[in-house]
Design a protein around this motif. Sequence first.
Motif, short mmCIF file in Angstrom:
data_model
loop_
_atom_site.label_atom_id
_atom_site.label_comp_id
_atom_site.label_asym_id
_atom_site.label_seq_id
_atom_site.Cartn_x
_atom_site.Cartn_y
_atom_site.Cartn_z
N PRO A 190 0.83 -1.23 0.00
CA PRO A 190 0.00 0.00 0.00
C PRO A 190 0.85 1.26 0.00
CG PRO A 190 -0.77 -1.57 1.66
CD PRO A 190 0.55 -2.08 1.17
N GLY A 191 0.28 2.31 -0.56
CA GLY A 191 0.97 3.59 -0.61
C GLY A 191 1.00 4.14 -2.01
N THR A 192 1.41 5.38 -2.15
CA THR A 192 1.51 6.03 -3.44
C THR A 192 2.87 5.74 -4.06
OG1 THR A 192 0.06 7.82 -2.70
CG2 THR A 192 1.40 8.24 -4.66
N PRO A 193 2.91 5.10 -5.24
CA PRO A 193 4.19 4.79 -5.86
C PRO A 193 5.04 6.04 -6.05
CG PRO A 193 2.43 3.61 -6.97
CD PRO A 193 1.77 4.56 -6.01
N PHE A 194 6.34 5.91 -5.86
CA PHE A 194 7.25 7.04 -5.94
C PHE A 194 7.42 7.49 -7.39
CE2 PHE A 194 11.59 8.69 -6.53
CZ PHE A 194 11.58 9.73 -5.63
N GLU A 195 7.31 8.78 -7.61
CA GLU A 195 7.55 9.37 -8.92
C GLU A 195 8.46 10.57 -8.73
OE1 GLU A 195 3.91 10.33 -10.82
OE2 GLU A 195 3.19 8.26 -10.93
N GLY A 196 9.57 10.56 -9.41
CA GLY A 196 10.48 11.68 -9.29
C GLY A 196 11.92 11.21 -9.32
N ASP A 197 12.83 12.10 -8.93
CA ASP A 197 14.25 11.80 -8.94
C ASP A 197 14.72 11.53 -7.52
OD1 ASP A 197 14.32 12.27 -11.69
OD2 ASP A 197 14.60 14.43 -11.38
N GLY A 198 15.88 10.94 -7.43
CA GLY A 198 16.47 10.69 -6.12
C GLY A 198 16.17 9.29 -5.63
N GLU A 199 16.57 9.03 -4.39
CA GLU A 199 16.41 7.71 -3.79
C GLU A 199 14.96 7.46 -3.42
OE1 GLU A 199 18.46 5.05 -0.22
OE2 GLU A 199 19.30 6.98 -0.85
N VAL A 200 14.48 6.27 -3.71
CA VAL A 200 13.08 5.91 -3.46
C VAL A 200 12.89 5.66 -1.97
CG1 VAL A 200 11.21 4.34 -4.04
CG2 VAL A 200 12.97 4.85 -5.73
N PRO A 201 11.94 6.32 -1.32
CA PRO A 201 11.73 6.10 0.13
C PRO A 201 11.01 4.79 0.39
CG PRO A 201 10.13 7.67 -0.70
CD PRO A 201 11.05 7.37 -1.86
N PRO A 202 11.51 3.94 1.29
CA PRO A 202 10.81 2.70 1.62
C PRO A 202 9.62 2.96 2.53
CG PRO A 202 12.79 2.90 2.95
CD PRO A 202 12.79 4.07 2.01
N VAL A 203 8.67 2.03 2.51
CA VAL A 203 7.53 2.12 3.44
C VAL A 203 7.66 1.07 4.55
CG1 VAL A 203 5.98 3.07 1.71
CG2 VAL A 203 6.11 0.60 2.01
N HIS A 204 8.64 0.17 4.42
CA HIS A 204 8.88 -0.82 5.47
C HIS A 204 10.34 -1.24 5.44
CE1 HIS A 204 8.11 -4.23 8.18
NE2 HIS A 204 8.98 -4.87 7.43
N LEU A 205 10.92 -1.36 6.62
CA LEU A 205 12.29 -1.86 6.76
C LEU A 205 12.26 -3.02 7.73
CD1 LEU A 205 14.24 1.52 7.04
CD2 LEU A 205 14.01 0.05 5.04
N GLY A 206 12.77 -4.15 7.29
CA GLY A 206 12.78 -5.34 8.13
C GLY A 206 12.88 -6.59 7.28
N ASP A 207 13.48 -7.63 7.82
CA ASP A 207 13.68 -8.87 7.07
C ASP A 207 12.35 -9.52 6.73
OD1 ASP A 207 16.51 -8.81 7.06
OD2 ASP A 207 16.55 -9.53 9.13
N TYR A 208 12.28 -10.06 5.52
CA TYR A 208 11.12 -10.86 5.12
C TYR A 208 11.60 -11.92 4.13
CZ TYR A 208 11.05 -8.24 0.70
OH TYR A 208 11.39 -7.70 -0.50
N THR A 209 10.80 -12.97 3.97
CA THR A 209 11.11 -14.02 3.01
C THR A 209 9.88 -14.35 2.20
OG1 THR A 209 10.60 -15.76 4.63
CG2 THR A 209 12.91 -15.06 4.45
N VAL A 210 10.10 -14.77 0.95
CA VAL A 210 9.04 -15.25 0.06
C VAL A 210 9.41 -16.67 -0.34
CG1 VAL A 210 7.87 -14.94 -2.15
CG2 VAL A 210 8.49 -12.94 -0.78
N ARG A 211 8.49 -17.61 -0.12
CA ARG A 211 8.74 -19.02 -0.39
C ARG A 211 7.93 -19.47 -1.60
NH1 ARG A 211 7.05 -24.31 1.45
NH2 ARG A 211 8.86 -25.66 1.90
N ILE A 212 8.62 -20.06 -2.59
CA ILE A 212 7.98 -20.54 -3.82
C ILE A 212 8.03 -22.06 -3.80
CG2 ILE A 212 8.00 -20.44 -6.33
CD1 ILE A 212 9.76 -17.89 -6.05
N ASP A 213 6.86 -22.67 -3.68
CA ASP A 213 6.77 -24.13 -3.57
C ASP A 213 6.16 -24.68 -4.85
OD1 ASP A 213 6.40 -26.77 -2.95
OD2 ASP A 213 5.44 -26.42 -1.01
N ALA A 214 7.00 -25.29 -5.71
CA ALA A 214 6.53 -25.84 -6.98
C ALA A 214 6.52 -27.36 -6.98
CB ALA A 214 7.43 -25.32 -8.12
#
Length: 562
Positions: free
Chosen positions: A72-96
Motif C-alpha cells: 500500500p501507498g503512493t508509488p514514488f515518482e520523481g528523482d532521487g532515492e526511493v523512500p521505503p515504506v517498510h524496513l525489516g527482514d522478510y522471506t518469500v517461499r515458492i513451492d513448486a
Amino acid sequence: MTQQARRLRARLAALGAVGATALAAAGVQGAAHAADAPLPVVITGEDRVDLSLHSDNGDPTEPQVDLRLDVPGTPFEGDGEVPPVHLGDYTVRIDARGLKGVAKADLPCDADGLVAVCSGYDLYAGTTYNRVGGIRLDLADDSEAGDAGKIVVTGEGEGLDFRPLTIDVRVGGPELLNRELSLPKTLKAGETFEPPLGVMNVGGLPAEGTVLRLYGSRGLSFPDGFGNCSSSVVDTGPLLRQHTEVLCTFPGILEAGAAYSLAGPVRVKTADFALHDIFSYSFRPLEPGEAKTLHRGEGRRQGSGPDLTLQRAGEADPAQYTKYAELDLPTTNTYDLELTGASASGRAGDTVTAEIGFANNGPAWISALRSGGEPFSFTVVAPEGSTVTSAPKECRTITVDGSVPGHRCSVATPLREDARLTFPFELRVDRVVEGARGKVAMPDWDNPFDSDPANDTAWIVLNAPDAPGDGGAGGSDGGPSAGPSAPGTGDEGGSDGPDSGTNGTNGTSGGAAGGDTGGGLALTGAQGVGLLGGAALLALGLGAGVVAHQRRRARREGEAAA
C-alpha cells in the motif's frame, strides 16, 4: 538481499538507534505503520499458465510468471532515492512441488529442487521496486495432455501480512488457432467485407465453449447485432485507441483436433475515411461461468438479432491456422495533404507573423496505427532578409539542402480526415528585400496515397511589390527576389525523419487554419502586430504609464521652482 537493501542496512547501522529513529520520523513510513498493525502485502503474478504440446511456449529465456509484491501507498515518482515504506527482514517461499511429473520449473533466488526462498529487507509502495523474480515453465519429458499442477507462493516477515498466490499450471489443454485471412485487394472505402472466420482446436483437450473477439480500429465497424454478441465502441480520446470491439460466446464443445467455421457471415463495414485500419479476430476457450458476465461490462451493448453459431468443418490443415489473424484494410483510399504559406510586410526592424497552414483534405484519415503514430514533417525556410525569432514547439532548427538554415516541423499522427493545423512563425525583418520568398515544403517523396502532390509546397512572401516597406539603407534596389530555393529534403545536422516522438493524439498543433486566401497565402503584417501589441500595452500598462508621467512632471516642476 538487493544491493540497495544492503546499502540501506549499512547506513542505518552507522546511524545507530537515534539516527534510525530520526530517519523513520523523516519519512520511513513502514516503521510507524508496523507498530500499529501489520502491513498488508499482496504477492502478485500470473495465476495461470497453459503449456502447449505443439510449441516451445514462447522464448525459453523469458519467464511466464513475474512475481512482485504489492505494498500500500503512493508509488514514488520523481528523482532521487526511493523512500521505503517498510524496513525489516522478510522471506518469500515458492513451492513448486505440485508440478512434479507435470512440468519443469526454473525458480529464482535460492532454489533447492522445486522449492525456492527469496529474502529481502526493504519494501516500497506499489509493485515497481518490489520484484521477487521470474518463474520459467517448460514441458517435462513425461508431460501429457491433461496434466495439471500448482505453484504456491507465500511470504512472512515481522510486521507484515502476506496474501499468498496460487499459480495453476495445465499441460495440453484446449489451444485455439484462427483461420488465416487474405487481403481483399479490391475493397474500397465505404464497402463491406465478409472475412471467412474459423477456428481449430490443436490442443490435447476439448474446449467447453469459446469466445470470439472482433476488433476494428476507428475506420471499421460491425453492423450485425447477433444475440450472443455484445459490442463496445470507444470514439473519444486519442485516435490511436478509438475502436470497436465485439465479443461473442459459443457454449458448445470444440473437440480436440477439430476445425469449425461460422454458420453465417460476419460483416466488417469500412468508413468512407478508412485507410489501413486494423481488423483482427481471435477465438479463446470460454472460462467457467464467464458466459453470464462477459456481456455485462460497462458500456457494452447486447445484440438483439439471431445468434451467431459455429459449425464443424471438414478436414483442416493446421498450417492454415494461426495465433494472430489480422488485416490492414482498405488499401485503396487516398488523402490530400496541403501546405499553405503566408504573406506579410514590414520595415527593417519590424517583427511579423507568418502562419503556416497544414491540412488534410481527405477523404482518408492518416492512421499510422502500425507505427504507433509516427509523425509527418515539412521544412520551413525564412525569406531572404529575415530571421526567425520564434517558432512553434513542433519545429526544430536544421540545415536544409546542406547549407540553408531552416526548420523542420512535425505533424503528429493519427491525423483526422478533416484536420486543419497552423504553425505560427515570428520573423524579424533585418532588411527589406522586395518580394522575398521562403519555401515551405513536404519531403520530396513518392507517396502513392497523397492525391495532389502539387499543393505540398507553399511560400512565405515578405514585402511583395504592392506592399508597403522600408526602401531606406539596407534595403534592396526594388527588384524582386526569389530568395533561397530550399527543397523539402535534406537535413544536415539533423535526422532525415521527424524528431518528435510518437503519440496517440490527433496531431493538433496551434489553432485552426485560417480561411482560404487564394494562392496559399494568408495576409499578415507588422502593422497588425503593432496594433495588437499597442492594444495589449494599453490594456496592461495604462495605469503604470499615467503614474510615471505624473511623477516626471512633478519632478520637473520642482526643479523649475528651485
